[in-house]
Structure formats: structure tokens, C-alpha cells
Design a protein around this motif. Structure first.
Motif, mmCIF file in Angstrom:
data_model
loop_
_atom_site.group_PDB
_atom_site.id
_atom_site.type_symbol
_atom_site.label_atom_id
_atom_site.label_comp_id
_atom_site.label_asym_id
_atom_site.label_seq_id
_atom_site.Cartn_x
_atom_site.Cartn_y
_atom_site.Cartn_z
ATOM 1 N N TYR A 208 0.699 -1.268 -0.066
ATOM 2 C CA TYR A 208 -0.067 -0.090 -0.193
ATOM 3 C C TYR A 208 0.839 1.289 -0.059
ATOM 4 C CZ TYR A 208 0.614 -0.274 4.855
ATOM 5 O OH TYR A 208 1.343 -0.318 6.222
ATOM 6 N N THR A 209 2.097 1.184 0.604
ATOM 7 C CA THR A 209 2.887 2.492 0.574
ATOM 8 C C THR A 209 3.320 2.702 -0.701
ATOM 9 O OG1 THR A 209 3.321 2.155 2.897
ATOM 10 C CG2 THR A 209 4.839 3.604 1.768
ATOM 11 N N GLN A 210 4.099 1.687 -1.199
ATOM 12 C CA GLN A 210 4.569 1.972 -2.529
ATOM 13 C C GLN A 210 3.445 2.198 -3.630
ATOM 14 O OE1 GLN A 210 5.939 -1.689 -4.296
ATOM 15 N NE2 GLN A 210 5.548 -1.115 -6.337
ATOM 16 N N CYS A 211 2.226 1.376 -3.476
ATOM 17 C CA CYS A 211 1.270 1.576 -4.481
ATOM 18 C C CYS A 211 0.756 2.958 -4.312
ATOM 19 C CB CYS A 211 0.310 0.464 -4.240
ATOM 20 S SG CYS A 211 -1.254 0.592 -5.237
ATOM 21 N N SER A 212 0.368 3.495 -3.041
ATOM 22 C CA SER A 212 -0.133 4.698 -3.404
ATOM 23 C C SER A 212 0.681 5.741 -3.649
ATOM 24 C CB SER A 212 -0.425 5.110 -1.682
ATOM 25 O OG SER A 212 -1.403 4.173 -1.144
ATOM 26 N N GLN A 213 1.937 5.902 -3.289
ATOM 27 C CA GLN A 213 2.914 7.016 -3.745
ATOM 28 C C GLN A 213 3.199 6.910 -5.358
ATOM 29 O OE1 GLN A 213 6.609 7.004 -1.667
ATOM 30 N NE2 GLN A 213 7.981 7.765 -3.509
ATOM 31 N N GLU A 214 3.230 5.664 -5.955
ATOM 32 C CA GLU A 214 3.434 5.532 -7.305
ATOM 33 C C GLU A 214 2.166 5.841 -8.146
ATOM 34 O OE1 GLU A 214 5.273 1.773 -8.469
ATOM 35 O OE2 GLU A 214 7.015 2.170 -7.372
ATOM 36 N N LYS A 215 1.015 5.756 -7.687
ATOM 37 C CA LYS A 215 -0.138 6.030 -8.274
ATOM 38 C C LYS A 215 -0.188 7.581 -8.416
ATOM 39 C CE LYS A 215 -3.309 2.168 -7.244
ATOM 40 N NZ LYS A 215 -3.752 1.852 -8.699
ATOM 41 N N TYR A 216 0.095 8.347 -7.412
ATOM 42 C CA TYR A 216 0.448 9.775 -7.262
ATOM 43 C C TYR A 216 1.369 10.444 -8.416
ATOM 44 C CZ TYR A 216 -2.845 10.915 -3.631
ATOM 45 O OH TYR A 216 -3.805 11.095 -2.722
ATOM 46 N N GLU A 217 2.287 9.467 -8.493
ATOM 47 C CA GLU A 217 3.434 9.593 -9.394
ATOM 48 C C GLU A 217 2.980 9.680 -10.871
ATOM 49 O OE1 GLU A 217 6.952 7.286 -8.430
ATOM 50 O OE2 GLU A 217 7.263 8.555 -6.638
ATOM 51 N N TRP A 218 2.323 8.259 -11.146
ATOM 52 C CA TRP A 218 1.715 8.404 -12.470
ATOM 53 C C TRP A 218 0.869 9.295 -12.796
ATOM 54 C CZ3 TRP A 218 -2.856 7.942 -15.257
ATOM 55 C CH2 TRP A 218 -2.587 7.386 -16.331
ATOM 56 N N VAL A 219 0.065 9.911 -11.865
ATOM 57 C CA VAL A 219 -1.001 11.021 -12.257
ATOM 58 C C VAL A 219 -0.198 12.361 -12.588
ATOM 59 C CG1 VAL A 219 -2.548 12.537 -11.191
ATOM 60 C CG2 VAL A 219 -3.039 10.111 -10.834
#
Length: 499
Positions: free
Chosen positions: A148-159
């Protein structure tokens, strides 16, 4: 100062617990009319002729499938890939042998897995076009619970990389999308409409092989979003509508008020509450009544009724023997059932309304469409009225200016409403996603028809202190569609003893 009351409240120092000096009691502002301190904007709640469109990310806006295949080949070449066209389950681990389940789940933990996904063809252009047309677009996505930590951060990066930094504010992370409000949810998950709430949105299934059994609206290509959502080619909504507006007039008999409150053994306080209602300055053509629901008081509530029934349109409801006299939500419901007018002023028995309260409420509501529900409250000022008679208040409403202000324990040792100094309540009500959280405490106006729609106050809170008012405000906002609003110049004086 009021008679028989010391200038320094008994049991309270002149400093607050954090060492700050308590401010001197300020005079009540003599307000002609009112100001709208905070009003939830209809467009923020997908009103008017615009939509709130919720868009999933994985395998809807982002090519999750392509990222998975690339990482799977690189990390676990020994595992035979299941091609996208052969997928049968939304949960991809169910499409692979049990022996490979751990490897399948580990793939999304690869650094850069989410941030480096490619965009689904036409998706970025489509959501930007929606926003450019004035629609409220939110990216609603569920973080992988294993990463969840990596996933949440990387989703923001993708956006940020694919849509721009300003879109990061439009990301909503949640495992239950039924709790997010909107008109449509575009999502590949077949059963995302199962959750804690009945979803307000209509599910538009983003086409994948594993969701072909799901009925309803389906989006096979982002190029077709306007047709599927029922939006004109020029990017305006095909229908002009306000999801918060009903087809019926919420007050067909005009704007009149029923002031409803429960009471238990508060004779002296209730007298002053009623005196404050007698002293209301009414300039417009409306009526109001008062309904008291008595929870088995042993004081002289009958004497209060006899005194004020000639001064007010007053009803006293006396309940049968109660197992718990602190049954507040059920008392409120009983009182509202007896109410004869279309707008309810939900009160507590210890709140003296500002003399302009009802007039200001009327002026505000009469300026609004009669089919859009509003839930309107105002600031509380904490005062001590011990030793003060209701007769003095009946003679002169300015008696309220002389009531000592209290550093209330229930209000975090502040004399004025803590809600107005805790964070930015005005901005949170106007723009926030949880405005109901600021509607604790009473003296709140709302349509009786919306109270009926949500089933009234939740009586599970009978016998418990607190949260029933926030729960009610949440249901009025989320289920009833009310627009939360705070008026200035419309305070309530919350009577509280010293100490």
C-alpha cells in the motif's frame, strides 16, 4: 454582569489549559440580516448541469495488464502467462495455478510497477476533456493492500506524470468506492458496487474479458465516453439536472418552522430557551411552532407549558415511562412526527436562539429554489444563565449580552464555537468531502421531507452521549442530498453552568 454571578466563573481560571488568557466577553453583534459564512457549493456536489465522474485507474485508465505481463516475464519467466484475452477473473491470482499465486501477487511489488504503467489508449485525453467541459472528475483507486505504501505513492507519481500536478488533488484512495459520491463510476471491477453504502453513482463497466457477465452501461473504448454517459458532442450534459433537487416542492405550504427539542429535568434552562423564542424578531410572513418532548422529567414541566402556551404555538409531548431518560434521538423523532410545518429547527433544550435566528433562516431559504434541500446551522456562544430569570429575558432580549461567557469543557475550554477555530471550517464546509463532521451540536434547520427520506435520527444512539447529531448530518448530506450551510449573525446561546 447578570445578577448573583461573580465576574470570574467558579471553578474556572482566567487561562485555558494551554496557558492562553481567555478573551473578555464580547458583546453580541446586533445583526440586521445575515451573512453566509459557508455554503457547500452545488457544483462541488455534482449539481447543476455538470456531472461528477469517478474514474478507476488500474485496467481502466492505466494499462495494469501490460505492466503485469512485462514484470511477470522478467521476474518469473518459468510461469506460463495467461493472456489478457484468456482472463476469467478480476482477481488475476485466480487465473493462475495455486502454486504460482505468491509469485503473481509479488509482481505488483516491483519498484516502479504502478508509476511506469502506460496509459490506456484515449484515457488521458478523455478525462482531460471531461474536466475541460466543467465536469468534476475524480480518480478513485484502491491501493494494493500488500504494497500500500509503494502503490499509493506511485499512483500519485503516475497521475502527475500523465495528467499534471494539479490532478493529484483529484485522487481518492479507498478500498470501498460506494463511500464516494458521484454520478458515474467508470471501473473494470464487476462488483465494485458492493460495499458499505448503496452507491449514489451508476456503474459504467470498462470492458475487460473478466467482466463480460456484468450487465448495465459498458465502455469498450474511451472514444465512446460521451455517448455512454449521455453527454452531447459539445461536451455539455444532455440533460440539465441537479441530483440534489427533487421533483417536488420541499415546502408546498410555504416556509414555516417547527422548533423541536427534547428535555429532561431542565426547568430553569427550558424557560429561558422558550423566552428566547418568544423574543424572535419576525418581519416576514411566516409562522413557527415549538414542540417539546419530555423524557419523564420530575420537575415542573407542566408549569412551563402553562406559562408559555399563550405566548407561543406550543406543544408538549410527554413520553411513556422510559428505561433510559437519555433517549434523545427517539425523542427528536417523536417531536418531528408531531411537527406541522415543513422546515424543522432541530434544537437542544439549552440553546437560546439569536433574536434574528428564524428571520435569517427564512430570508436565506426563501432566496433558494424550493426543491433543493439545505441543512443550515450557526455558531454557538457558551454562556452561564444561572440565577437569571426568563422573565428578565422576556422584558429585554439584550439580557443575553450580560450573560457571562463560559470556557466550556465541552467546547475545548473556549467561549465561542470550537468548530470555527478548529481547522478551517468554512473552507471545509464549502469544499471538503466531509462537511457533516462540523454539524455537531444543534440549532440546525432542515426539511422535514428529507428527515422522512433518511428514516429520521438513528435511535441506536438512545442512551448514549454524542455522535447522533454527526450521524444525522452525515445521512442528511449523503443520503438526503442536503447542502450544508453556516449562517453568520444567527448564533445560538448554549446555556452551561459554571465549573
Amino acid at each position: 454582569m447578570a445578577p448573583n454571578l461573580p465576574s470570574n466563573p467558579k471553578g474556572l481560571s482566567s487561562t485555558t489549559p494551554d496557558g492562553l488568557v481567555a478573551p473578555p466577553a464580547a458583546k453580541v453583534q446586533k445583526t440586521e440580516g445575515f451573512s453566509v459564512m459557508a455554503e457547500a457549493k452545488p457544483e462541488h456536489y455534482h449539481a447543476g448541469n455538470k456531472l461528477t465522474i469517478l474514474v478507476d485507474m488500474d485496467n481502466t485508465l492505466c494499462d495494469w495488464e501490460g505492466a503485469f505481463e512485462a514484470c511477470m516475464k522478467a521476474k518469473f519467466p518459468e510461469v506460463a502467462l495467461v493472456p489478457a484475452e484468456g482472463r476469467l477473473n478480476w482477481d488475476i491470482s485466480k487465473d493462475y495455478p495455486a502454486a504460482a499465486a505468491d509469485k503473481v501477487k509479488a509482481v505488483s511489488g516491483t519498484p516502479g510497477f504502478f508509476s511506469e504503467m502506460k496509459a490506456v489508449e484515449g484515457g488521458v485525453e478523455a478525462v482531460k476533456a471531461m474536466a475541460a467541459a466543467g465536469h468534476n472528475v475524480l480518480l478513485v483507486t484502491a491501493p494494493d493492500p500488500n504494497f500500500y505504501t509503494q502503490c499509493s505513492q506511485e499512483k500519485y507519481e503516475w497521475v502527475e506524470k500523465n495528467l499534471g500536478a494539479e490532478w493529484k488533488a483529484k485522487v481518492v484512495l479507498t478500498r470501498d468506492k460506494t463511500t464516494v459520491r458521484g454520478d458515474f463510476l467508470i471501473d473494470d471491477k464487476p462488483h465494485c458496487d458492493v460495499g458499505a453504502l448503496e452507491p449514489e453513482w451508476a456503474h459504467v463497466v470498462f470492458d475487460q474479458t473478466y467482466n463480460r457477465q456484468k450487465g448495465g452501461k459498458r465502455l469498450s473504448s474511451w472514444a465512446a465516453w460521451k455517448d455512454v454517459l449521455g453527454v452531447k458532442a459539445e461536451l455539455d450534459c444532455a440533460v440539465s439536472r441537479n441530483p440534489r433537487a427533487s421533483q417536488e416542492n420541499l415546502y408546498p405550504n410555504g416556509i414555516n418552522f417547527s422548533c423541536v427539542f427534547p428535555s429532561f429535568n431542565q426547568e430553569s434552562i427550558v424557560r429561558k430557551t422558550l423566552a428566547g423564542l418568544v423574543k424572535q424578531k419576525i418581519k416576514s410572513n411566516f409562522k413557527f411552532e415549538v414542540v417539546i418532548v419530555d423524557n419523564n422529567s420530575t420537575d415542573d414541566i407542566d408549569a412551563i407549558y402553562k406559562k408559555y402556551r399563550t405566548k407561543l404555538d406550543l406543544t408538549l409531548v410527554q413520553r411513556r415511562k422510559l428505561a433510559n431518560t437519555f433517549s434523545v434521538p427517539s425523542a427528536r423523532n417523536m417531536g418531528i412526527q408531531q411537527a406541522k410545518y415543513d422546515y424543522i429547527i432541530g434544537m437542544d433544550s439549552d440553546v437560546i436562539l439569536n433574536e434574528n435566528f428564524l428571520e435569517n433562516m427564512y430570508q436565506f431559504l426563501s432566496s433558494k429554489p424550493n426543491n433543493v434541500p439545505y441543512m443550515v446551522t450557526a455558531e454557538r456562544i457558551f454562556v452561564c444563565t444561572e440565577g437569571c430569570s426568563d422573565d428578565k429575558l422576556l422584558e429585554d432580549y439584550t439580557e443575553t449580552e450580560r450573560y457571562p461567557r463560559i470556557l466550556s469543557k465541552a467546547n475545548y475550554f473556549k467561549p465561542r464555537d470550537n468548530r470555527f477555530s478548529h481547522g478551517n471550517i468554512l473552507e471545509n464546509v464549502e469544499k471538503g468531502w466531509q462537511p457533516w463532521a462540523y454539524f455537531y451540536g444543534m440549532h440546525t434547520a432542515f426539511p422535514k421531507k428529507i428527515w422522512e427520506k433518511i428514516g429520521g435520527y438513528n435511535e441506536v444512539y438512545d442512551g448514549w452521549w454524542g455522535y447522533d447529531d454527526i450521524h444525522f448530518a452525515w445521512e442528511m448530506t449523503v443520503k438526503g442530498g442536503c447542502l450544508p450551510t453556516i449562517l453568520g449573525g444567527t448564533e445560538g446561546f448554549h446555556q452551561e453552568p459554571y465549573g
